[in-house]
Design an enzyme around this catalytic site. Structure first.
Site, PDB file in Angstrom:
ATOM      1  N   ARG A 120      44.867  29.557  44.081  1.00  0.00           N
ATOM      2  CA  ARG A 120      45.113  28.158  44.230  1.00  0.00           C
ATOM      3  C   ARG A 120      44.519  27.287  43.963  1.00  0.00           C
ATOM      4  O   ARG A 120      44.356  26.363  44.191  1.00  0.00           O
ATOM      5  CB  ARG A 120      46.801  28.129  44.127  1.00  0.00           C
ATOM      6  CG  ARG A 120      47.856  28.697  44.087  1.00  0.00           C
ATOM      7  CD  ARG A 120      49.487  28.456  44.302  1.00  0.00           C
ATOM      8  NE  ARG A 120      50.179  29.785  44.915  1.00  0.00           N
ATOM      9  CZ  ARG A 120      50.878  30.765  45.248  1.00  0.00           C
ATOM     10  NH1 ARG A 120      49.727  30.625  46.687  1.00  0.00           N
ATOM     11  NH2 ARG A 120      51.350  31.386  45.106  1.00  0.00           N
ATOM     12  N   LYS A 142      36.444  20.425  32.604  1.00  0.00           N
ATOM     13  CA  LYS A 142      37.262  21.016  31.642  1.00  0.00           C
ATOM     14  C   LYS A 142      36.680  22.507  32.456  1.00  0.00           C
ATOM     15  O   LYS A 142      35.389  22.675  31.721  1.00  0.00           O
ATOM     16  CB  LYS A 142      36.881  20.314  30.097  1.00  0.00           C
ATOM     17  CG  LYS A 142      37.539  19.388  30.025  1.00  0.00           C
ATOM     18  CD  LYS A 142      37.571  19.308  28.525  1.00  0.00           C
ATOM     19  CE  LYS A 142      38.587  17.968  27.631  1.00  0.00           C
ATOM     20  NZ  LYS A 142      38.161  17.555  26.488  1.00  0.00           N
ATOM     21  N   GLU A 184      24.799  17.522  21.617  1.00  0.00           N
ATOM     22  CA  GLU A 184      25.756  17.241  22.126  1.00  0.00           C
ATOM     23  C   GLU A 184      24.995  15.621  22.611  1.00  0.00           C
ATOM     24  O   GLU A 184      26.279  14.640  22.788  1.00  0.00           O
ATOM     25  CB  GLU A 184      26.137  17.972  23.881  1.00  0.00           C
ATOM     26  CG  GLU A 184      26.705  18.810  22.985  1.00  0.00           C
ATOM     27  CD  GLU A 184      28.824  18.620  22.667  1.00  0.00           C
ATOM     28  OE1 GLU A 184      28.857  17.285  22.996  1.00  0.00           O
ATOM     29  OE2 GLU A 184      28.980  19.499  22.563  1.00  0.00           O
ATOM     30  N   LYS A 226      28.962   9.521  30.057  1.00  0.00           N
ATOM     31  CA  LYS A 226      30.306  11.189  30.104  1.00  0.00           C
ATOM     32  C   LYS A 226      31.199  10.772  31.564  1.00  0.00           C
ATOM     33  O   LYS A 226      32.403  10.708  31.607  1.00  0.00           O
ATOM     34  CB  LYS A 226      30.142  12.494  30.005  1.00  0.00           C
ATOM     35  CG  LYS A 226      30.962  13.434  30.296  1.00  0.00           C
ATOM     36  CD  LYS A 226      30.890  14.754  30.015  1.00  0.00           C
ATOM     37  CE  LYS A 226      32.165  15.923  29.812  1.00  0.00           C
ATOM     38  NZ  LYS A 226      31.533  16.927  28.990  1.00  0.00           N
ATOM     39  N   GLU A 236      43.196  13.823  29.214  1.00  0.00           N
ATOM     40  CA  GLU A 236      42.786  13.403  28.213  1.00  0.00           C
ATOM     41  C   GLU A 236      44.227  13.120  27.614  1.00  0.00           C
ATOM     42  O   GLU A 236      44.572  14.075  26.265  1.00  0.00           O
ATOM     43  CB  GLU A 236      41.831  14.921  27.549  1.00  0.00           C
ATOM     44  CG  GLU A 236      41.314  14.684  25.673  1.00  0.00           C
ATOM     45  CD  GLU A 236      40.692  15.685  25.477  1.00  0.00           C
ATOM     46  OE1 GLU A 236      40.852  16.075  24.461  1.00  0.00           O
ATOM     47  OE2 GLU A 236      39.858  16.480  25.624  1.00  0.00           O
ATOM     48  N   ARG A 240      39.610  10.416  26.560  1.00  0.00           N
ATOM     49  CA  ARG A 240      38.419  11.051  26.674  1.00  0.00           C
ATOM     50  C   ARG A 240      38.381  11.705  25.621  1.00  0.00           C
ATOM     51  O   ARG A 240      37.601  13.009  25.289  1.00  0.00           O
ATOM     52  CB  ARG A 240      38.836  11.871  27.366  1.00  0.00           C
ATOM     53  CG  ARG A 240      37.907  13.579  28.212  1.00  0.00           C
ATOM     54  CD  ARG A 240      38.538  13.978  29.584  1.00  0.00           C
ATOM     55  NE  ARG A 240      37.447  14.547  29.371  1.00  0.00           N
ATOM     56  CZ  ARG A 240      36.994  15.920  30.559  1.00  0.00           C
ATOM     57  NH1 ARG A 240      37.530  15.403  31.420  1.00  0.00           N
ATOM     58  NH2 ARG A 240      36.027  16.237  30.893  1.00  0.00           N
ATOM     59  N   ASN A 244      35.302  14.712  21.657  1.00  0.00           N
ATOM     60  CA  ASN A 244      35.664  15.300  20.894  1.00  0.00           C
ATOM     61  C   ASN A 244      34.851  15.682  19.238  1.00  0.00           C
ATOM     62  O   ASN A 244      34.972  16.307  18.119  1.00  0.00           O
ATOM     63  CB  ASN A 244      36.691  15.868  21.025  1.00  0.00           C
ATOM     64  CG  ASN A 244      37.140  15.983  22.466  1.00  0.00           C
ATOM     65  OD1 ASN A 244      36.649  17.618  22.307  1.00  0.00           O
ATOM     66  ND2 ASN A 244      38.385  16.578  22.556  1.00  0.00           N
ATOM     67  N   HIS A 247      34.099  18.460  17.427  1.00  0.00           N
ATOM     68  CA  HIS A 247      34.291  19.756  17.916  1.00  0.00           C
ATOM     69  C   HIS A 247      35.324  20.094  16.568  1.00  0.00           C
ATOM     70  O   HIS A 247      35.895  21.069  17.060  1.00  0.00           O
ATOM     71  CB  HIS A 247      35.036  19.463  19.036  1.00  0.00           C
ATOM     72  CG  HIS A 247      33.763  18.877  19.860  1.00  0.00           C
ATOM     73  ND1 HIS A 247      32.940  18.074  19.693  1.00  0.00           N
ATOM     74  CD2 HIS A 247      33.210  19.605  20.670  1.00  0.00           C
ATOM     75  CE1 HIS A 247      32.089  18.299  20.801  1.00  0.00           C
ATOM     76  NE2 HIS A 247      32.251  19.090  21.362  1.00  0.00           N
ATOM     77  N   HIS A 251      35.174  23.491  16.158  1.00  0.00           N
ATOM     78  CA  HIS A 251      35.333  24.856  16.597  1.00  0.00           C
ATOM     79  C   HIS A 251      36.081  25.476  15.778  1.00  0.00           C
ATOM     80  O   HIS A 251      36.027  27.237  15.871  1.00  0.00           O
ATOM     81  CB  HIS A 251      35.990  24.330  17.787  1.00  0.00           C
ATOM     82  CG  HIS A 251      35.953  23.534  18.917  1.00  0.00           C
ATOM     83  ND1 HIS A 251      36.912  23.328  19.576  1.00  0.00           N
ATOM     84  CD2 HIS A 251      35.198  23.108  19.827  1.00  0.00           C
ATOM     85  CE1 HIS A 251      36.603  22.573  20.718  1.00  0.00           C
ATOM     86  NE2 HIS A 251      34.982  22.509  20.461  1.00  0.00           N
ATOM     87  N   HIS A 264      27.334  26.361  19.967  1.00  0.00           N
ATOM     88  CA  HIS A 264      28.487  25.902  19.685  1.00  0.00           C
ATOM     89  C   HIS A 264      27.980  24.466  19.136  1.00  0.00           C
ATOM     90  O   HIS A 264      28.146  23.489  18.530  1.00  0.00           O
ATOM     91  CB  HIS A 264      28.515  25.100  21.777  1.00  0.00           C
ATOM     92  CG  HIS A 264      29.752  24.108  21.236  1.00  0.00           C
ATOM     93  ND1 HIS A 264      31.478  23.861  20.713  1.00  0.00           N
ATOM     94  CD2 HIS A 264      29.626  22.815  22.109  1.00  0.00           C
ATOM     95  CE1 HIS A 264      31.560  23.066  21.419  1.00  0.00           C
ATOM     96  NE2 HIS A 264      30.699  22.063  21.882  1.00  0.00           N
TER      97      HIS A 264
END
Length: 359
Positions: A120, A142, A184, A226, A236, A240, A244, A247, A251, A264
């Protein structure tokens, strides 16, 4: 020369240390003699840096185990995630153990997600070795794995204990990977900082040539931008999402063509131009700004045309599975000028398809 930046998240705040030859510096890792760590890395990075890190840690009394997984986006899977968990279990690691992610964005994401799940949640440290992971994926918490139906759809927000960015690792980075990271970097200028975009236009060749002063400034500033966004909106819910830019389109390219066929950053490069075309069709962005963005991407040795093997219609199914979709409506980040973006809901799909066709 080292720089230290703090990600301000109250009790979960952590430092980002940036400098050369940091893998040899025990103090940067905030560990103590007697602690146990598992280093997760990949087959490309292991021969280059794993033993250096192990030797340094064990010299200072830290007990180490390691797991080496295959390299590449196509291995950002539940099987790789499980292999890290299996190694933790097989070596009787406890809740006080620390997981170190040594590698690029894939290792950082998968190992971070494993850390979030093991008993956990155990602490982990990001040691990013690619430019893309140094300026983006290692910062902000993330963590995720991919699914055949969508990228990064299974994961958790889980912050590291610290981030150690060794600029020396970039010396072994292939040119294509360096350029992918610059996508990026350029993104930050488009979404948040006009002056930084201007600086990139002036210094892009210095970055390609691995000038240490240029890299140090660039990486620090990207992490700084960032960190500000993450501190304001960690999970997000709102702001936030601007990180993206490009993206949602990118993606779709990665998922449709098979993870790893386009890097990417390459997919994000084309995706940012698609977002710019969307903004133009909505009357929100001038062609002059689009040309500046395109020219900088070209100078960074990034693709600026969509993959011809992929039909225009094939983007939408992937884009509609994006995490930003609300009630079946596309939610896209679009630039309104260099240095500013908006998050827009309900953009007509015909405009999205036309913007894809124009790239």
């Amino acid at each position: 020369m080292q720089k230290i930046l703090n990600v301000a998240l109250a009790k979960r705040s952590y430092p980002i240390t940036i400098g050369e030859n940091l893998l040899s510096g025990f103090q940067h890792f905030k560990l103590q003699a007697g602690q146990r760590v598992l280093i997760a890395t990949n087959e490309t990075i292991a021969p280059l840096y794993l033993q250096t890190l192990i030797d340094m840690l064990e010299k200072h009394g830290v007990k180490t185990d390691s797991v080496v997984v295959p390299d590449g986006e196509k291995y950002k899977t539940i099987e790789t995630w499980n292999s890290i968990l299996t190694t933790l279990l097989a070596n009787n690691h406890t809740r006080s153990s620390i997981l170190i992610a040594l590698g690029g964005g894939v290792i950082g994401d998968v190992a971070g997600f494993a850390a979030s799940a093991y008993q956990r949640g155990i602490k982990f440290i990001q040691v990013p070795t690619t430019l893309l992971s140094q300026v983006d994926s290692s910062v902000g918490g993330k963590t995720a794995i991919n699914h055949p139906l969508g990228k990064n759809m299974i994961g958790a927000f889980y912050q590291p204990q610290s981030v150690v960015i060794d600029l020396s690792c970039l010396k072994t980075l292939p040119q294509r990977e360096l350029s992918a990271g610059l996508a990026e970097v350029i993104k930050y200028g488009i979404i948040l900082d006009t002056k930084f975009f201007d600086w990139l236009e002036e210094h892009i060749n210095d970055l390609l040539n691995l000038d240490v002063n240029a890299l140090s400034y660039c990486i620090y500033h990207c992490c700084e931008l960032k960190a500000q966004v993450v501190a304001a909106d960690e999970t997000e819910q709102n702001m936030r999402a601007i990180l993206n830019l490009g993206h949602t389109y990118g993606h779709a390219i990665e998922a449709e063509l098979g993870y790893g066929n386009w890097l990417h950053g390459e997919a994000v490069s084309v995706g940012m131009l698609m977002a710019a075309q969307t903004a133009k069709l909505l009357g929100k962005l001038d062609q002059t700004d689009i040309e500046r963005i395109k020219n900088l991407l070209i100078r960074a040795k990034l693709p600026v045309n969509r993959p011809k093997k992929m039909s225009i219609e094939s983007y939408l199914p992937h884009m509609l599975r994006d995490k930003k979709v609300l009630s079946g409506q596309l939610r896209l980040v679009v630039p309104t000028k260099i240095g500013h973006v908006e998050v827009m809901d309900g953009i007509d799909k015909s405009i999205v398809l036309e913007s894809i066709a124009n790239v």
